[in-house]
Design a protein around this motif. Structure first.
Motif, mmCIF file in Angstrom:
data_model
loop_
_atom_site.group_PDB
_atom_site.id
_atom_site.type_symbol
_atom_site.label_atom_id
_atom_site.label_comp_id
_atom_site.label_asym_id
_atom_site.label_seq_id
_atom_site.Cartn_x
_atom_site.Cartn_y
_atom_site.Cartn_z
ATOM 1 N N ILE A 292 2.290 -24.526 -48.685
ATOM 2 C CA ILE A 292 0.811 -24.301 -48.409
ATOM 3 C C ILE A 292 0.960 -23.017 -49.925
ATOM 4 O O ILE A 292 1.585 -21.802 -49.467
ATOM 5 C CB ILE A 292 -0.101 -23.754 -47.694
ATOM 6 N N LYS A 293 0.293 -23.141 -50.715
ATOM 7 C CA LYS A 293 0.338 -22.058 -51.767
ATOM 8 C C LYS A 293 -1.096 -21.025 -51.009
ATOM 9 O O LYS A 293 -1.627 -21.686 -50.394
ATOM 10 C CB LYS A 293 0.053 -22.415 -52.864
ATOM 11 N N PRO A 294 -0.789 -19.799 -51.711
ATOM 12 C CA PRO A 294 -2.081 -18.846 -51.289
ATOM 13 C C PRO A 294 -2.842 -19.089 -51.424
ATOM 14 O O PRO A 294 -3.389 -19.609 -52.796
ATOM 15 C CB PRO A 294 -1.120 -17.637 -52.330
ATOM 16 N N LYS A 295 -4.186 -18.879 -50.595
ATOM 17 C CA LYS A 295 -5.761 -19.143 -50.832
ATOM 18 C C LYS A 295 -6.249 -20.491 -50.870
ATOM 19 O O LYS A 295 -6.969 -20.650 -51.367
ATOM 20 C CB LYS A 295 -5.830 -18.294 -52.154
ATOM 21 N N GLN A 296 -4.982 -21.616 -50.565
ATOM 22 C CA GLN A 296 -5.136 -22.765 -50.555
ATOM 23 C C GLN A 296 -5.499 -23.587 -49.362
ATOM 24 O O GLN A 296 -5.761 -24.413 -48.631
ATOM 25 C CB GLN A 296 -4.491 -23.414 -50.867
#
Length: 128
Positions: A56-60
């Motif tokens: 997961i990418k950051p803030k997603q």
């Protein structure tokens, strides 16, 4: 119930057809998740193996909660649904309590409305 980290859920039956996985992949690859091949994405979401390639990418996280929510709605068997949910949250290192409080919360966030619509479209055929 406490999650047993020794336990790895490996599934033998397709839970989610490639058609749906492809649409989700188009919407989330390089945006919500780090770049991943469609075949790995399909295998991992169906738990044909559990090597945790999906990152997961950051803030997603909120978008991920919604994708998990939509996918889990396709699993009719309650026990299998719970095992899948525990396993996918474990793989993504997401807390179950956060998931339950936020899986539909994206609907209240204007900036996520388009994302939700596009994810919902991936499921249109399945839910009819």
């Amino acid at each position: 119930s406490k999650y047993n980290s020794e336990f790895i859920f490996v599934n033998k039956i397709e839970l989610f057809p490639m058609e749906i996985i492809m649409k989700i992949h188009q919407e989330t690859n390089n945006e919500v998740f780090e770049n991943i091949k469609i075949t790995n994405f399909y295998d991992e979401l169906n738990f044909f193996h559990s090597v945790k390639k999906i990152k997961i990418k950051p803030k997603q996280n909120n978008k991920v909660y919604y994708v998990i929510y939509k996918l889990s709605s396709l699993i009719k068997d309650k026990e299998l649904k719970n095992i899948w949910l525990d396993s996918i949250l474990h793989n993504f290192q997401l807390k179950k309590s956060h998931y339950f409080s936020k899986c539909t919360a994206v609907s209240n966030v204007d900036s996520l409305k388009d994302f939700m619509k596009n994810i919902d479209k991936a499921f249109d055929k399945e839910t009819k």
